[in-house]
Enzyme design. Sequence first.
Site, PDB file in Angstrom:
ATOM      1  CG  HIS A 104      -1.990  -1.100   1.101  1.00 48.67           C
ATOM      2  ND1 HIS A 104      -2.501  -1.568  -0.086  1.00 48.67           N
ATOM      3  CD2 HIS A 104      -2.582  -1.835   2.084  1.00 48.67           C
ATOM      4  CE1 HIS A 104      -3.379  -2.535   0.164  1.00 48.67           C
ATOM      5  NE2 HIS A 104      -3.438  -2.720   1.470  1.00 48.67           N
ATOM      6  CG  HIS A 175      -7.712  -1.433   2.682  1.00 45.49           C
ATOM      7  ND1 HIS A 175      -8.366  -2.446   3.334  1.00 45.49           N
ATOM      8  CD2 HIS A 175      -6.500  -1.932   2.316  1.00 45.49           C
ATOM      9  CE1 HIS A 175      -7.588  -3.507   3.389  1.00 45.49           C
ATOM     10  NE2 HIS A 175      -6.442  -3.224   2.767  1.00 45.49           N
ATOM     11  CG  ASP A 248      -5.071 -10.764   1.554  1.00 41.33           C
ATOM     12  OD1 ASP A 248      -5.558  -9.889   0.814  1.00 41.33           O
ATOM     13  OD2 ASP A 248      -4.093 -10.564   2.298  1.00 41.33           O
ATOM     14  CD  GLU A 313      -7.967  -4.114  -0.540  1.00 39.13           C
ATOM     15  OE1 GLU A 313      -6.861  -3.541  -0.631  1.00 39.13           O
ATOM     16  OE2 GLU A 313      -8.125  -5.198   0.063  1.00 39.13           O
TER      17      GLU A 313
END
Length: 348
Positions: A104, A175, A248, A313
Site C-alpha cells: 500500500h 480499503h 486475500d 479493493e
Amino acid sequence: MNKESFGTGRHGEAVSVYEIENKSGDKVRVTDYGAALVSIIVPDKNGTMQDVLLGYDNVTGYENNTCYFGAVIGRNGNRIADAKVTIDGTVYQLDQNDNENNLHSGNNGMDAKVWDVKEHTENSITFTCTSADGEQGFPGTMKAQITYTLTDAHAVELAYEAVSDKDTVANFTNHAYFNLSGHASGDVLGQELMLRASHFTPVIDAKAIPTGEIAAVAGTPMDFTTAKPIGRDMDANDTQVHYGGGFDHNFVLDKSEKGAFELAAEAYSPETGIVMKTYTDLPGIQFYSGNFVTKQDGKQGAVYDKRHGFCLETQYFPNSVNDPNFEAPFLKAGEVYKTKTSYQFGVK
C-alpha cells in the site's frame, strides 16, 4: 453537507468529518484524514438504516489503525515485490513495510495525510492531496484527488484523478471494510459473495506476491462465479487459502473490453437483505476476508475482530509494476490518471 470536528491529529492538525446525504436519506461520512470512508448508512429490507462500514469515532482510531479502514490507498495499492520498481531505466527503492516487500505504497502515505477539501455539495465531496517527489521512494510530485458522490439510486461513487510531473506509478484503491449485516454485527462468514472473475492470480507464498500466472478458479475455493457464503471454503485444504489465512487474493475481472465500467462483484446479507454491487473500470479486485483484523474497539461501542468485515479493493494486479504478464499502472508525466468505482446498494 455537515462538517464536524474529528479530533486533533498527532502532529496538531485539526481533522474533520463530513456527512453527505441523498434524497433517499442515505448518508456517507468521510474524514479528511486519509480521505477515509467512515460510515455508509443505507436501509435494510425492513427500512431500518444500517451502517455497513467498519470505522472509528475519531482521528486517533485511524492513526492507530493498522488495517487501513476506509482509507484511500495511493500511489500504489497492494504489494510490490522487494519494494523496487524500475521506471525509465531507473530502479527506485520503496519503503519495505511488509516483510521485504512494499504494501500500500509504504509508510506515511496518502492514507496518513490530511487531505484538503476542494469542493462539495449536499451529496458529493472532493478531496485533494499532494505527494512530494521521492515520497515513499516514488518519483514525481503527484497531485491526486478523489470525489465521493452519493447518488439518489443508493450508489457510493469513487472517482479518482492524479497527475505527476515525472513518470511514476498510479494505482489507487479504497480499503473499505464492509459488513452488510451492520458494522457491529460480528463476522461476515454467512454473507454471500459473487465475483465476476473466472480467473485469479495465485501467490508464491504467504507474503502474497503473485506467481505471474493467471489461473482458472474452477474447481478451487477461489470460485465465486456463483454466489456462495464467504465462509464456505474458508478452511479448505488448499494451499492458496492457507497462504492468505483465508481469502486475500486478486481476482481477474471478466471484462467485455479493456477499461469497461462493469459489474465486478455482488455481496448480500441474508440477515438484513442488503445487497451491494461493485462496479469498476479497473482490471482486478482484491477480495480480502479480514483475516488479520485483531480484536479492537470500533465506532459507537462496537468491538471488531477477525473476519468482521470484507474488502473489495478495485485495482491493477499486485506487483503489476514488475510482472510482464500483468497490465502495468505506470503514469506518464503530465498525463491524467482517471478511474471510477461504484458501490451500489439495494435490498432483496
